[in-house]
Design an enzyme around this catalytic site. Structure first.
Site, PDB file in Angstrom:
ATOM      1  N   GLU A   1       1.293  -0.781  -5.180  1.00 56.20           N
ATOM      2  CA  GLU A   1       0.293   0.248  -5.409  1.00 56.20           C
ATOM      3  C   GLU A   1       1.042   1.567  -5.562  1.00 56.20           C
ATOM      4  O   GLU A   1       1.305   2.280  -4.584  1.00 56.20           O
ATOM      5  CB  GLU A   1      -0.699   0.364  -4.239  1.00 56.20           C
ATOM      6  CG  GLU A   1      -1.878   1.253  -4.621  1.00 56.20           C
ATOM      7  CD  GLU A   1      -2.312   2.275  -3.587  1.00 56.20           C
ATOM      8  OE1 GLU A   1      -3.328   2.934  -3.796  1.00 56.20           O
ATOM      9  OE2 GLU A   1      -1.632   2.428  -2.555  1.00 56.20           O
TER      10      GLU A   1
ATOM     11  N   ASP B   1       0.828  -1.199   0.000  1.00 53.94           N
ATOM     12  CA  ASP B   1       0.000   0.000   0.000  1.00 53.94           C
ATOM     13  C   ASP B   1       0.870   1.261   0.000  1.00 53.94           C
ATOM     14  O   ASP B   1       1.848   1.353   0.755  1.00 53.94           O
ATOM     15  CB  ASP B   1      -0.883  -0.015   1.263  1.00 53.94           C
ATOM     16  CG  ASP B   1      -1.779   1.198   1.339  1.00 53.94           C
ATOM     17  OD1 ASP B   1      -2.589   1.372   0.425  1.00 53.94           O
ATOM     18  OD2 ASP B   1      -1.651   1.974   2.311  1.00 53.94           O
TER      19      ASP B   1
HETATM   20  C1  BGC Z   1      -5.490   2.825  -0.167  1.00 57.44           C
HETATM   21  C2  BGC Z   1      -6.531   3.751   0.358  1.00 57.44           C
HETATM   22  C3  BGC Z   1      -6.025   4.353   1.662  1.00 57.44           C
HETATM   23  C4  BGC Z   1      -4.627   4.965   1.475  1.00 57.44           C
HETATM   24  C5  BGC Z   1      -3.982   5.275   2.768  1.00 57.44           C
HETATM   25  C6  BGC Z   1      -4.347   3.771  -0.436  1.00 57.44           C
HETATM   26  O1  BGC Z   1      -3.509   3.549  -1.326  1.00 57.44           O
HETATM   27  O2  BGC Z   1      -5.888   2.161  -1.323  1.00 57.44           O
HETATM   28  O3  BGC Z   1      -7.752   3.099   0.552  1.00 57.44           O
HETATM   29  O4  BGC Z   1      -6.897   5.352   2.074  1.00 57.44           O
HETATM   30  O5  BGC Z   1      -3.788   4.072   0.820  1.00 57.44           O
HETATM   31  O6  BGC Z   1      -3.592   4.096   3.392  1.00 57.44           O
END
Ligand code: BGC
Length: 610
Positions: A254, A212
């Site tokens: 991501e 993430d």
């Molecule tokens: C997630 C979000 C989240 C953010 C902070 C993102 O990349 O997909 O849902 O709010 O990270 O953790």
């Protein structure tokens, strides 16, 4: 021709399963509530593995499930080594993993690596003084002026990446909400702590992680604080550990960025196995509204070739807003005007709606977009509920609009939970168009013409065409700009498709009496540790995919001279078309029509209708 995947690769089914896998993103909280307390749980997800196996997915991606105050859907972790009590126990998690693996389904976890909740004990300690043992575990500063080049992600909610802390009398750094302080990766103890987290979940049996918000791990003066060399060095270390101790597990980045920047997260094949292709997604939506292939072909032409052993992860929708960060201002205005006609549909820098309502419920358009998703280079990632064309609730706050309970049946609470309505974590949809009375698994299982059956059939087809996962792409010239046509080609593993006993999708769903099962239903590649992978021979495969982006029927003349001598056999009906010659190949497509053809050597064609 744009080669998005390397042409010379020795396909190894045990290590490269992710290159032609179909991922399914699931919100544990919203999937199925086994203990009737109003919140979905691990036992509930486990109880629905039959369904997921029947659907034909290869890998589950679990949204965050650790203890959390839940101010950002669980992306605000307060304990990295446990399961949120609403979702169950570590033991139940292990049970889920074992059960999924037995069915040939892998499971990856969301690893919230960049920040924690401000309720995490690490932060409580860090903020308590400037000298405590964890004083440098987060990023502190006396003023809020440092790193002005770093953008604020949630611009509609946060004004700065710095927030004043009354306890410590300093500012702390956060790229997301102010209740999500960023960890300080310049501190080796933090790096070690996160490696411990990684080992913990891999030892429990996870098959990898979605990393993430991975671009933001470090901060450096004079930079945007994204995609820094230090971040890549960290990922390389992580990857080394995986390769050394957890072979076959994967990292999925991501990293919301331009293809060239994101491709850096593959490194030289020594960083992430997969990266989300963020810029492709809004361009799919743009192309179908403009009825023009340019947005798609342009982004494909800017997509660098992948290092060996890597893959894109492509998607239509996910748990976040339909992000419009990777488009120009003009394109963003256009997409907002087309897809967020009511200002309440906007969320952060994007649109908080699900696929079906975005498409005004147009099934043909939904099929077209899924046909693109399943045939363009990359591993498709489906979002729970979108296989039913579930709707959204734009009156819920933040991204909860797209996180409502899965709709299993027309019964109370959509079959999601037997708790009282008021106790549910979010209200299920009850409107006449997308509510659980109209859209649910039970009804769609019963109806062979449903979207659910359609998508399942497409996954079966995709499985029989492994070149769609790992093949090269040749974009075809054609004078009609409303048509996007390409050939996916390359050597594919000629594995035996028969699943060992008990490992294929169940012949029928337990809840439904007669789900028709075609022979291809048993075609399933089973991870090596769960069964014999089959003979390791390869063969050449070429698949022509033609998509009509327009609402109206379209003629098309394709330059297929390079494939002359082959015969297109339509994949769904196995109908053989006229052989390809040196002259342009003519086809006609219905409104939003799509066709996939196996381009077979003449000897392979089953019949000759011409
Ligand atoms: C997630 C979000 C989240 C953010 C902070 C993102 O990349 O997909 O849902 O709010 O990270 O953790």
């Amino acid at each position: 021709m744009t080669a998005l995947v390397p042409s010379d690769r020795s396909y190894d089914p045990s290590d490269r399963w992710f290159q032609d896998a179909v991922f399914y993103e699931v919100l544990v909280r919203g999937f199925y509530d086994a203990n009737d307390d109003g919140t979905g749980d691990l036992a509930g997800l486990r109880a629905k593995l039959d369904y997921l196996q029947w659907l034909g997915i290869d890998c589950l991606w679990l949204l965050p499930f650790c203890p959390s105050p839940m101010r950002d859907g669980g992306y605000d972790v307060s304990d990295f080594f446990n399961v949120h009590p609403d979702y169950g126990t570590l033991g139940e998690l292990v049970g889920l993993l074992e059960d999924a693996h037995r069915r040939g389904i892998r499971v990856i976890a969301d690893l919230v690596i960049n920040h924690t909740s401000d309720q995490h004990p690490w932060f409580a300690e860090s903020r308590s003084s400037r000298t405590n043992p964890k004083a440098d575990w987060y990023v502190w500063n006396d003023d809020d002026q440092r790193w002005p080049e770093a953008r604020v992600v949630f611009t509609d909610v946060e004004r700065s990446n710095w927030t004043w802390d009354d306890v410590r009398q300093q500012y702390y750094w956060h790229r997301f909400y102010s209740h999500q302080p960023d960890l300080n990766y310049d501190n080796p103890e933090v790096v070690e702590a996160m490696f411990e987290v990684v080992r913990f979940w891999l030892d429990l049996g996870f098959d990898g992680f979605r990393l993430d918000a991975v671009p933001y791990l470090y901060q450096r003066d004079g930079t945007s604080g994204e995609h820094l060399p230090e971040t890549h060095a960290f990922i390389r270390r992580l990857r080394k550990q995986l390769d050394a101790e957890y072979s076959g597990r994967v990292l999925l980045a991501e990293a919301n960025g331009w293809p060239a920047d994101v491709a850096d997260y593959f490194g030289d094949g020594d960083e992430c196995h997969l990266c989300f292709h963020f810029p492709l997604m809004p361009r799919l939506f743009m192309a179908v509204r403009r009825e023009h292939r340019f947005p798609i072909t342009e982004i494909l032409s800017q997509t660098p070739e992948l290092p060996d052993g890597c893959q894109w992860a492509i998607f239509l929708r996910n748990h976040d807003e339909l992000t419009l960060e990777q488009v120009t201002d003009e394109e963003r205005d256009y997409l907002f005007a087309e897809y967020a006609k009511d200002p309440r549909m906007k969320r952060h820098m994007g649109i908080g709606r699900r696929l079906a309502p975005l498409l005004d419920g147009d099934r043909r358009l939904a099929e077209l977009l899924y046909s693109l998703l399943l045939s363009l280079p990359g591993s498709p990632v489906l979002y729970y509920g979108d296989e039913l064309l579930m709707g959204d609730n734009i009156y819920l706050g933040d991204r909860d609009s797209v996180r409502t309970p899965m709709q299993w049946s027309p019964d109370r609470n959509g079959g999601f939970s037997r708790a009282d309505f008021a106790q549910l974590y979010l209200p299920p949809l009850m409107d006449p168009v997308y509510g659980f009375g109209a859209v649910n698994v039970e009804a769609q299982l019963r109806n062979p013409g449903s979207f659910l059956h359609w998508i399942r059939g497409m996954l079966v087809q995709r499985r029989s065409l492994p070149v769609l996962g790992i093949g090269n792409i040749e974009l075809l010239d054609c004078p009609n700009p409303a048509v996007l046509a390409f050939v996916r080609w390359g050597e594919v593993a000629d594995v035996s498709l028969a699943a060992p006993d008990g490992l294929g999708p169940p012949a029928v769903m337990p809840t439904v009496a007669a789900v028709p099962v075609e022979p291809a239903d048993v075609a399933r590649t089973v991870p090596a540790e769960h069964g014999a992978p089959g003979a390791a021979r390869t063969r050449f495969q070429a698949v022509l995919c033609v998509h009509n982006l327009s609402r109206f029927a379209q003629p098309v003349q394709l330059d297929l001279a390079g494939w002359a001598g082959r015969r297109p056999v339509e994949v769904l009906g196995r109908v053989s078309f006229a052989p390809i010659g040196p002259e342009p190949y003519s086809l006609a497509l219905g409104p939003h029509g799509y066709l996939w053809f196996d381009l077979v050597e003449p000897a392979w064609a089953e019949s000759d209708p011409s």
